[in-house]
Design a protein around this motif. Sequence first.
Motif, short mmCIF file in Angstrom:
data_model
loop_
_atom_site.label_atom_id
_atom_site.label_comp_id
_atom_site.label_asym_id
_atom_site.label_seq_id
_atom_site.Cartn_x
_atom_site.Cartn_y
_atom_site.Cartn_z
N GLU A 71 12.10 20.40 17.87
CA GLU A 71 11.14 19.35 18.21
C GLU A 71 10.41 19.68 19.51
O GLU A 71 9.20 19.50 19.61
CB GLU A 71 11.85 18.00 18.36
N LYS A 72 11.15 20.19 20.48
CA LYS A 72 10.52 20.59 21.75
C LYS A 72 9.48 21.68 21.51
O LYS A 72 8.40 21.65 22.10
CB LYS A 72 11.56 21.10 22.74
N LYS A 115 16.55 5.07 20.39
CA LYS A 115 17.07 5.94 19.33
C LYS A 115 18.13 5.22 18.51
O LYS A 115 18.11 5.28 17.27
CB LYS A 115 17.64 7.23 19.91
N PRO A 124 10.01 9.96 14.17
CA PRO A 124 9.47 11.19 14.77
C PRO A 124 9.22 11.05 16.29
O PRO A 124 8.09 10.88 16.73
CB PRO A 124 8.16 11.39 13.99
N LEU A 151 15.12 15.73 22.99
CA LEU A 151 14.69 16.31 21.71
C LEU A 151 15.49 17.56 21.37
O LEU A 151 15.92 18.30 22.26
CB LEU A 151 13.21 16.68 21.78
N ALA A 173 9.20 13.23 18.58
CA ALA A 173 8.32 14.27 19.15
C ALA A 173 6.86 13.86 19.04
O ALA A 173 6.07 14.14 19.94
CB ALA A 173 8.55 15.61 18.46
N LYS A 174 6.48 13.17 17.98
CA LYS A 174 5.10 12.72 17.84
C LYS A 174 4.77 11.63 18.85
O LYS A 174 3.67 11.60 19.40
CB LYS A 174 4.81 12.24 16.42
N THR A 203 13.67 10.48 6.38
CA THR A 203 12.99 10.94 7.58
C THR A 203 13.36 10.09 8.79
O THR A 203 13.09 8.89 8.80
CB THR A 203 11.46 10.88 7.37
N ASN A 234 18.40 22.38 24.55
CA ASN A 234 19.10 21.12 24.23
C ASN A 234 19.76 20.52 25.42
O ASN A 234 19.95 21.03 26.42
CB ASN A 234 20.12 21.34 23.11
N THR A 247 7.59 22.11 19.06
CA THR A 247 6.33 21.57 18.52
C THR A 247 5.43 21.03 19.63
O THR A 247 4.24 20.85 19.41
CB THR A 247 6.57 20.44 17.49
#
Length: 146
Positions: free
Chosen positions: A105-106, A57, A74, A101, A76-77, A71, A146, A108
């Motif tokens: 995001e979680k 990160k 991603p 996340l 999460a992707k 952006t 979180n 998704t």
Amino acid sequence: MDRSVSTEFEIDVGLSIALTEAGAWVIRADGREFRLEEINDFYRVWVLLERPFSEVKAALDQIARSASAVTPFPFAKLIGSALNAKSRQWTDLAMVWVSFLAAAEKATLKGLLSDVRDSKWASQKIRQLARKYVNEIERGDPKRLN
């Protein structure tokens, strides 16, 4: 494809993640570029899951800051791609990263986490962790997510 890259994060020899000047995340391998857009594109960078989330990160956030990117990467992707593979190895590694996340995001990943929870191929520990995340998403408890 836009080949102009502002900065890169080397994953391995000849393999790196970069952000184009147009703001697209790409993987560079053997002189070629592949966009990281759809969840199915992220199998090329599963190896990131073998590293500590904080390290990855920090590196990718630095790239985004240097490029003034709108952006962020991603994550999460990437996690979703590994969960979707239904591979015990990659799922185990991806599940470690889920806790980092944001709640949105979680959320998704709810469907993929439900698949892991209900699977026969994932370990009991990972299925229980997936159940915990799905329950938290369903309750919509942002403090717990979180």
